[in-house]
Design a protein around this motif. Structure first.
Motif, PDB file in Angstrom:
ATOM      1  N   LYS A 255       0.976  -1.116  -0.044  1.00  0.00           N
ATOM      2  CA  LYS A 255       0.047  -0.068   0.116  1.00  0.00           C
ATOM      3  C   LYS A 255       0.851   1.182   0.109  1.00  0.00           C
ATOM      4  O   LYS A 255       1.758   1.238   0.637  1.00  0.00           O
ATOM      5  N   GLY A 256       0.320   2.050  -0.604  1.00  0.00           N
ATOM      6  CA  GLY A 256       0.941   3.569  -0.551  1.00  0.00           C
ATOM      7  C   GLY A 256       0.703   4.505   0.451  1.00  0.00           C
ATOM      8  O   GLY A 256       1.393   5.386   1.111  1.00  0.00           O
ATOM      9  N   THR A 257      -0.757   4.432   0.797  1.00  0.00           N
ATOM     10  CA  THR A 257      -1.443   4.985   1.851  1.00  0.00           C
ATOM     11  C   THR A 257      -2.463   4.091   2.406  1.00  0.00           C
ATOM     12  O   THR A 257      -2.611   2.794   1.985  1.00  0.00           O
ATOM     13  N   ASP A 258      -2.947   4.429   3.693  1.00  0.00           N
ATOM     14  CA  ASP A 258      -3.917   3.646   4.334  1.00  0.00           C
ATOM     15  C   ASP A 258      -5.016   3.288   3.630  1.00  0.00           C
ATOM     16  O   ASP A 258      -5.831   2.460   4.013  1.00  0.00           O
ATOM     17  N   GLN A 259      -5.489   4.282   2.672  1.00  0.00           N
ATOM     18  CA  GLN A 259      -7.023   4.213   2.073  1.00  0.00           C
ATOM     19  C   GLN A 259      -6.794   3.315   0.830  1.00  0.00           C
ATOM     20  O   GLN A 259      -7.912   2.782   0.485  1.00  0.00           O
ATOM     21  N   ASP A 260      -5.434   2.997   0.517  1.00  0.00           N
ATOM     22  CA  ASP A 260      -5.616   2.010  -0.717  1.00  0.00           C
ATOM     23  C   ASP A 260      -6.150   0.476  -0.347  1.00  0.00           C
ATOM     24  O   ASP A 260      -6.121   0.046   0.726  1.00  0.00           O
ATOM     25  N   GLN A 261      -6.828  -0.092  -1.358  1.00  0.00           N
ATOM     26  CA  GLN A 261      -7.382  -1.282  -1.507  1.00  0.00           C
ATOM     27  C   GLN A 261      -6.367  -2.490  -1.110  1.00  0.00           C
ATOM     28  O   GLN A 261      -5.217  -2.134  -1.691  1.00  0.00           O
ATOM     29  N   VAL A 262      -6.513  -3.437  -0.370  1.00  0.00           N
ATOM     30  CA  VAL A 262      -5.564  -4.470  -0.480  1.00  0.00           C
ATOM     31  C   VAL A 262      -5.106  -5.100  -1.671  1.00  0.00           C
ATOM     32  O   VAL A 262      -6.221  -5.512  -2.417  1.00  0.00           O
ATOM     33  N   ALA A 263      -4.107  -5.258  -2.044  1.00  0.00           N
ATOM     34  CA  ALA A 263      -3.620  -5.956  -3.219  1.00  0.00           C
ATOM     35  C   ALA A 263      -4.017  -7.323  -3.409  1.00  0.00           C
ATOM     36  O   ALA A 263      -4.090  -7.935  -2.390  1.00  0.00           O
ATOM     37  N   ILE A 264      -4.483  -7.845  -4.586  1.00  0.00           N
ATOM     38  CA  ILE A 264      -5.157  -9.488  -4.840  1.00  0.00           C
ATOM     39  C   ILE A 264      -3.920  -9.989  -5.930  1.00  0.00           C
ATOM     40  O   ILE A 264      -3.611  -9.551  -6.966  1.00  0.00           O
ATOM     41  N   LEU A 265      -3.504 -10.982  -5.431  1.00  0.00           N
ATOM     42  CA  LEU A 265      -2.719 -12.092  -6.349  1.00  0.00           C
ATOM     43  C   LEU A 265      -3.513 -13.386  -6.769  1.00  0.00           C
ATOM     44  O   LEU A 265      -4.515 -14.042  -5.956  1.00  0.00           O
ATOM     45  N   VAL A 266      -3.581 -13.305  -8.008  1.00  0.00           N
ATOM     46  CA  VAL A 266      -4.325 -14.752  -8.735  1.00  0.00           C
ATOM     47  C   VAL A 266      -3.427 -15.574  -9.380  1.00  0.00           C
ATOM     48  O   VAL A 266      -2.293 -14.950 -10.111  1.00  0.00           O
ATOM     49  N   GLN A 267      -3.509 -16.750  -9.031  1.00  0.00           N
ATOM     50  CA  GLN A 267      -2.433 -17.725  -9.706  1.00  0.00           C
ATOM     51  C   GLN A 267      -3.135 -19.010 -10.165  1.00  0.00           C
ATOM     52  O   GLN A 267      -4.090 -19.559  -9.603  1.00  0.00           O
ATOM     53  N   ILE A 268      -2.631 -19.365 -11.230  1.00  0.00           N
ATOM     54  CA  ILE A 268      -3.447 -20.827 -11.994  1.00  0.00           C
ATOM     55  C   ILE A 268      -2.334 -21.629 -12.038  1.00  0.00           C
ATOM     56  O   ILE A 268      -1.154 -21.430 -12.405  1.00  0.00           O
TER      57      ILE A 268
ATOM     58  N   TRP B 284       0.532 -19.535 -14.577  1.00  0.00           N
ATOM     59  CA  TRP B 284       0.010 -17.952 -14.750  1.00  0.00           C
ATOM     60  C   TRP B 284      -0.205 -17.263 -13.550  1.00  0.00           C
ATOM     61  O   TRP B 284      -0.500 -17.762 -12.399  1.00  0.00           O
ATOM     62  N   SER B 285       0.226 -16.022 -13.522  1.00  0.00           N
ATOM     63  CA  SER B 285       0.029 -15.243 -12.551  1.00  0.00           C
ATOM     64  C   SER B 285      -0.104 -13.930 -12.663  1.00  0.00           C
ATOM     65  O   SER B 285      -0.211 -13.311 -13.795  1.00  0.00           O
ATOM     66  N   GLY B 286      -1.198 -13.098 -11.975  1.00  0.00           N
ATOM     67  CA  GLY B 286      -1.787 -11.987 -12.035  1.00  0.00           C
ATOM     68  C   GLY B 286      -2.024 -11.090 -10.953  1.00  0.00           C
ATOM     69  O   GLY B 286      -2.132 -11.979 -10.017  1.00  0.00           O
ATOM     70  N   TRP B 287      -1.737 -10.136 -10.590  1.00  0.00           N
ATOM     71  CA  TRP B 287      -2.008  -9.322  -9.372  1.00  0.00           C
ATOM     72  C   TRP B 287      -2.623  -7.818  -9.662  1.00  0.00           C
ATOM     73  O   TRP B 287      -2.410  -7.277 -10.454  1.00  0.00           O
ATOM     74  N   PHE B 288      -3.715  -7.515  -8.875  1.00  0.00           N
ATOM     75  CA  PHE B 288      -4.267  -6.082  -8.628  1.00  0.00           C
ATOM     76  C   PHE B 288      -3.677  -5.180  -7.690  1.00  0.00           C
ATOM     77  O   PHE B 288      -3.621  -5.704  -6.652  1.00  0.00           O
ATOM     78  N   CYS B 289      -3.509  -4.018  -7.940  1.00  0.00           N
ATOM     79  CA  CYS B 289      -3.410  -3.158  -6.957  1.00  0.00           C
ATOM     80  C   CYS B 289      -3.692  -1.880  -7.246  1.00  0.00           C
ATOM     81  O   CYS B 289      -3.955  -1.626  -8.421  1.00  0.00           O
ATOM     82  N   CYS B 290      -3.772  -0.904  -6.270  1.00  0.00           N
ATOM     83  CA  CYS B 290      -3.979   0.551  -6.672  1.00  0.00           C
ATOM     84  C   CYS B 290      -3.204   1.424  -5.512  1.00  0.00           C
ATOM     85  O   CYS B 290      -3.686   1.544  -4.524  1.00  0.00           O
ATOM     86  N   ILE B 291      -2.100   1.711  -5.896  1.00  0.00           N
ATOM     87  CA  ILE B 291      -1.081   2.242  -4.989  1.00  0.00           C
ATOM     88  C   ILE B 291      -1.372   3.968  -5.170  1.00  0.00           C
ATOM     89  O   ILE B 291      -0.939   4.673  -5.999  1.00  0.00           O
ATOM     90  N   SER B 292      -1.593   4.515  -3.735  1.00  0.00           N
ATOM     91  CA  SER B 292      -1.962   5.797  -3.817  1.00  0.00           C
ATOM     92  C   SER B 292      -2.886   6.448  -4.722  1.00  0.00           C
ATOM     93  O   SER B 292      -2.731   7.407  -5.369  1.00  0.00           O
ATOM     94  N   GLY B 293      -3.990   5.821  -4.787  1.00  0.00           N
ATOM     95  CA  GLY B 293      -4.904   6.184  -5.721  1.00  0.00           C
ATOM     96  C   GLY B 293      -6.412   6.737  -5.109  1.00  0.00           C
ATOM     97  O   GLY B 293      -7.355   6.607  -5.105  1.00  0.00           O
ATOM     98  N   ASP B 294      -5.833   7.637  -4.034  1.00  0.00           N
ATOM     99  CA  ASP B 294      -7.009   8.217  -3.199  1.00  0.00           C
ATOM    100  C   ASP B 294      -7.979   9.152  -3.844  1.00  0.00           C
ATOM    101  O   ASP B 294      -9.044   8.881  -3.627  1.00  0.00           O
TER     102      ASP B 294
END
Length: 360
Positions: free
Chosen positions: A144-157, A174-184
């Protein structure tokens, strides 16, 4: 110059400095990715809301360079290490409708069945059966960049092992991950029913990326789109990452330029010794920890001027397509490789900004 040439700067006194006169649509299948994502009706209203309430898409005149690791104390070191030194393909993702962190186990089960069915060309697959494919969704703590950021998600096949041994490990394919760093700004602009994980990074076969993306779009009314990087933003990356301090694995700053030619294009590789690149940047940068567009332009102009003096080639007439530094490497096609955990958050902050700007 030969196509494979790599002119480099080795003597700091040869480097040009400012004082030395250095001149300062939804659902469409693309040829680049072969991925066809479907549209979303419900989220189109949410997207309209975002467009009406934000200023995304405007090019910033200054950006911040985090000088220390911003990983939180509860960061999962094993997962963080997994993200490094792999080539990831970038996507922007609109906010997901009715996504719940409490249902990750159920999402894993449903996505496993969906992937298995798609790989079997649409044959009916019963959820819960042993499908030979295992999909796991899990959180990446501490990213996370800030406390408001959503928790990142890892997807693995993973492909289930066919070995008779009881402890045989599944192979991750296969792997993929979602995040939103400092996206206030984005978080404050969408309704509560939406989860903002605007940046998606994928590693593995594009066929799996297409399947996973389609499932998320159908399930959460979001939209994936390939995230490319403009020459302007690549120049920002070259400047910002050159200004970052690293204690190990110090590498040359390498810029690759494309020259349109017939019948095929020509690439010019320009490598600068890390000490020379840092020395130049130190003469250009006015405020430590902060970068302005003027400084980026001056930094690149100095490099162009030095190159022209030695090779009589105007790099300003070419197109910057790739940047490689000790921090990370990035290609205009939207491929990224992050090398240092200390600067992971800083790199993701910039990529999140680019992803958000593409959502509008």
């Amino acid at each position: 110059m030969r196509r494979s040439g790599r002119p480099s700067l080795r003597r700091r006194q040869d480097m040009d400095t400012p004082d030395s006169g250095g001149k300062t649509p939804l659902g469409r299948k693309t040829a680049e990715t072969g991925i066809n994502f479907t549209s979303s009706t419900r989220f189109s209203r949410g997207l309209t809301f975002i467009r009406g309430h934000t200023l995304f898409g405007q090019s910033p005149t200054r950006r911040i360079i985090p000088q220390t690791s911003l990983l939180q104390e509860n960061a999962d070191s094993q997962k963080i290490a997994f993200l490094l030194r792999k080539q990831w393909t970038l996507y922007s993702v609109t906010p997901m409708y009715k996504f719940s962190y409490d249902n990750l186990k159920e999402y894993s089960r449903l996505l496993s069945a969906f992937v298995a069915a798609e790989k079997q060309k649409g044959l009916a697959v019963e959820v819960g059966n042993d499908l030979g494919i295992k999909v796991t969704l899990s959180t990446i703590l501490g990213l996370k960049g800030t406390d408001q950021d959503q928790v990142a998600i890892l997807v693995q096949i993973a492909s289930r092992s066919q070995l008779p041994f009881e402890n045989a490990e599944d192979k991750v394919v296969w792997s993929g991950w979602f995040c939103c760093i400092s996206g206030d700004d984005l978080l404050e602009s969408v309704p509560e029913d939406f989860t903002c994980l605007s940046l998606f990074l994928a590693n593995g076969a594009e066929s799996y990326t297409a399947i996973v993306g389609s499932w998320f779009q159908k399930t959460f009314d979001c939209y994936f789109s390939r995230l490319t990087i403009s020459p302007l933003n690549l120049a920002w990356m070259a400047a910002m990452w050159t200004g970052c301090k690293v204690d190990s694995h110090i590498a040359a700053t390498e810029l690759v330029f494309s020259v349109p030619c017939i019948p095929q294009s020509l690439d010019i590789s320009y490598a600068i010794h890390p000490e020379d690149a840092k020395a130049l940047w130190d003469t250009v940068q006015k405020t430590p920890g902060e970068v302005t567009q003027e400084e980026v332009n001056l930094f690149m102009d100095c490099l162009y001027s030095h190159f022209h003096r030695h090779f009589k080639i105007h790099l300003s007439a070419t197109r910057l397509v790739k940047v490689s530094t000790s921090i990370a490497s990035a290609h205009c096609d939207g491929n990224i490789k992050i090398l240092h955990s200390k600067h992971l958050i800083g790199v993701l902050m910039l990529l999140t900004e680019l992803a958000i700007s593409q959502i509008q």
